[in-house]
Structure formats: structure tokens, C-alpha cells
Design an enzyme around this catalytic site. Structure first.
Site, PDB file in Angstrom:
ATOM      1  CG  ASP A  18      -1.752  -1.293   1.533  1.00 23.08           C
ATOM      2  OD1 ASP A  18      -2.928  -1.091   1.302  1.00 23.08           O
ATOM      3  OD2 ASP A  18      -1.100  -2.186   1.870  1.00 23.08           O
ATOM      4  CD  GLU A 181      -6.896 -10.045  -2.062  1.00 21.50           C
ATOM      5  OE1 GLU A 181      -6.041  -9.581  -1.602  1.00 21.50           O
ATOM      6  OE2 GLU A 181      -7.998  -9.998  -1.939  1.00 21.50           O
ATOM      7  CG  ASN A 183      -6.963  -6.447  -0.139  1.00 15.52           C
ATOM      8  OD1 ASN A 183      -6.531  -6.493   1.096  1.00 15.52           O
ATOM      9  ND2 ASN A 183      -6.569  -5.959  -1.146  1.00 15.52           N
ATOM     10  CG  HIS A 261      -0.430  -7.850  -4.233  1.00 19.16           C
ATOM     11  ND1 HIS A 261      -0.471  -8.816  -4.878  1.00 19.16           N
ATOM     12  CD2 HIS A 261       0.311  -8.306  -2.913  1.00 19.16           C
ATOM     13  CE1 HIS A 261      -0.075  -9.904  -3.839  1.00 19.16           C
ATOM     14  NE2 HIS A 261       0.436  -9.462  -3.081  1.00 19.16           N
ATOM     15  CG  ASP A 262      -2.202  -2.837  -2.291  1.00 19.27           C
ATOM     16  OD1 ASP A 262      -2.710  -3.862  -2.650  1.00 19.27           O
ATOM     17  OD2 ASP A 262      -1.894  -2.582  -1.156  1.00 19.27           O
TER      18      ASP A 262
END
Ligand code: BDR
Ligand code: CA
Length: 332
Positions: A18, A181, A183, A261-262
Site C-alpha cells: 500500500d 484473497e 482483501n 499488488h497495490d
């Protein structure tokens, strides 16, 4: 003004990747006018994800508002059995060293300023979106609690949303449980609400199938370290933590890769060609039971299920890495 410059709201559970997503957004002012960064429970408890977000914003000297959001999922935490077999965030090695995907606090100076007083993310979403004079893009890379609540309270906010991009879910890949996953697993009901929004506004889903190829490697860590700057050192440290955590706790298709990822959600908005395979599909979320938090992407070409999202399934890893390095070099 660059017509491509989007008003943007970020929603984060900072979090090492993030943090790199926040840097990507704030260091790309030609593409994004960041209106605010909402925080949510997830990688760490809410007070930590909020403080971590403030630290990252402070690293860049930005005055973008940080808005504290929800500390718990909407309903998932009520039934304790729903947490079964979820992955751990950290692991103790040799009784001494510890590896973690996400440190309790990011290794940056404590934030001198706090979150926006007198409001919370769901209320701020409603206030900000209802007053917006241009449609706003939402990039949400943590559990989806904040926006789901906002939408349930005031559905008209969707009229002010240009597009929603989320990091979440998996088609063939999972990381929280054998079916889900992280989130989405952390607040499946909220995710279901956001997929419902996809019936009204464009929704792009960036699942693990795409983000497991949005990688940083030791050679990239070395580039950032060679800059000898605060941002370079911080990025190198985040990559190192993630390389160690993935090697020990979640080896992927190759050793020594760290998915960011983010950040892929933002890189995608900057250059859509970073995604090499995407499909317009029906996406649904399983709430409860053995597959709690699973995302179902109906990729059958012959289905008549109404489509509600674009799911990204493959990534040009070299393009991702070179764009990320170019963007971070702006703070060299
Ligand atoms: C997602 O979960 C979190 O740990 C990461 O920050 C990312 O948003 C990946 O499954
Ligand atoms: Ca995240």
C-alpha cells in the site's frame, strides 16, 4: 489541465505494498489529483494503518488529507469460525528473527500530523463525492468496508464515480485461505457490495492472477538503495521485507520475487497496456462457509449472467517494473 488527470481517492490498509501504491499516486501528479487517502483495517489494525499512511504522506511532504475509516469488517468478525485457516502475517524464525509482509509500523519517522478530524471515511466519501464537480476515480487496495458502508448509506454517490479499481480476489490464485484473497476475505460482504456497484459504474478487479506478476526483485532493490535518498532507502526496505516474507511464507512461481499488488492498480490507470489479458465477466463473492471470501469470475463465453466487472488476468512484468522505477525516481 491534462484531460487524463483524474480526481482520485485512495483507500488503503498500509501495509508495505500500500505504501508503494501511495508513492505511485502522489508522485504522478500529471495523472492523479489525489483528493484524499482513506484508511481501513486489514494488514494491521486501523490505528497502525492510519499512522503508517500518514508516515508515507509525510515522507513526500504532501498535505493530502488522510481520513480514518473502519476498524472492523461489516459483519465477518461476528462469526469467529469465519477466520479459520487464514494465513498469518508474520513468522518467527530461529526464535529470534521475524519476517512479516507488513511491519507493525513502517520504518519512517512518526507522523507529525493526524488524520482529518471530525469525520470518518464512509461519511467523508459521501460528503466529498456529493460535492464533486468532476467524476472521481476510486482505487481501493484494502478490505472494502469504507466504501461499501458509504454506498449503502447514500447510493447516489455512484453518480459521481468515474470508475472503481480494486486490488482483490483471485481466479486461479489465492493467499488468505485455499479459496480466497486477503482483501476480499477480510470483509466479504463489503466486497459483495462493491461488485454490486459494478452493475452501475465501471469496475476493474486486479486479482492475484495479475499482481503475482507485478514484481520487484533483488536487482530492483539494489537500484533503489543506490540512490542514497530517503525515498530510495524506504522503497528498498519495503522490497526487502516483502522478498523475505514471500520466500519464507508464500513461495510463488519463482524464488526472490516480491509482488507489489497495490501499486499495479495505479500503474494500470497510467498505462493500461501493463495488463496483457483482461476479460469482461460476472464477478461474485462468496460470503460464509468453507469458501468464505472467494471471488467467482464467470469466464464462460456462453454465460448470460449480467457482467459487472473487468477482471485483469496477466501482467507485463517488465513494463510494470520500469514504470514503477521511473515514477519513484522523481523523488530520488
Ligand atoms: C493484498 O493483501 C494485502 O496484504 C496487500 O496489501 C494487498 O492489498 C494482497 O492479497
Ligand atoms: Ca493493501
Amino acid at each position: 489541465m491534462n484531460p487524463q488527470r483524474r480526481p482520485l481517492i485512495l483507500d488503503v490498509d498500509t501495509g508495505s505494498d500500500d505504501a508503494l501504491a501511495i508513492l505511485t499516486a502522489l508522485l504522478s501528479p500529471e495523472y492523479f489529483e489525489v483528493l484524499g487517502i482513506c484508511t481501513v483495517h486489514g494488514n494491521r489494525p486501523l490505528p497502525n494503518t492510519t499512522e503508517n499512511t500518514l508516515r508515507v504522506v509525510q515522507l513526500l511532504g504532501s498535505d493530502v488529507p488522510v481520513i480514518q475509516g473502519c476498524a472492523k469488517p461489516i459483519v465477518a468478525g461476528i462469526d469467529k469460525l469465519r477466520g479459520m485457516r487464514a494465513r498469518a502475517n508474520e513468522k518467527q524464525l530461529n526464535g529470534q528473527e521475524k519476517v512479516a509482509y507488513h511491519a507493525e509500523y513502517l520504518d519512517l519517522p512518526p507522523a507529525l500530523r493526524g488524520p482529518l478530524p471530525g469525520t470518518r471515511a464512509p461519511l467523508w466519501y459521501i460528503d466529498t463525492l456529493m460535492k464533486a464537480d468532476r467524476k472521481v476515480t476510486l482505487v481501493m487496495v484494502g478490505p472494502l468496508t469504507n466504501f461499501a458502508l458509504a454506498y449503502r448509506i447514500e447510493p447516489r454517490i455512484l453518480e459521481h464515480v468515474e470508475e472503481i479499481v480494486i486490488m482483490g480476489g483471485g481466479h486461479d490464485q489465492h493467499n488468505a485461505t485455499g479459496a480466497s484473497e486477503f482483501n476480499i476475505f477480510m470483509d466479504p460482504e463489503a466486497a459483495a457490495v462493491v461488485f454490486e456497484c459494478g452493475e452501475h459504474v465501471p469496475l476493474t478487479v486486479m486479482p492475484l492472477d495479475a499482481t503475482h506478476h507485478a514484481n520487484m526483485r533483488p536487482r530492483h532493490e539494489a537500484i533503489f538503495r543506490s540512490w542514497g535518498s530517503a525515498v530510495g532507502d524506504f522503497v528498498a526496505e519495503m522490497i526487502r521485507d516483502r522478498l523475505d516474507a514471500y520466500n519464507v511464507m508464500q513461495p510463488l512461481h519463482e524464488p526472490d520475487i516480491a509482488p507489489i499488488h497495490d501499486a499495479l492498480c495505479l500503474i494500470y490507470l497510467i498505462d493500461q497496456s501493463v495488463i496483457t489479458l483482461k476479460k469482461r465477466v460476472r464477478g461474485d463473492v462468496v460470503c460464509g462457509g468453507i469458501a468464505d471470501g472467494a471471488t467467482l469470475f464467470d469466464t464462460r463465453y456462453f454465460t448470460d449472467a449480467p457482467k459487472n466487472c473487468t477482471v485483469c488476468l496477466a501482467t507485463d512484468e517488465d513494463k510494470f517494473a520500469s514504470l514503477l522505477i521511473e515514477i519513484f525516481s522523481r523523488a530520488k
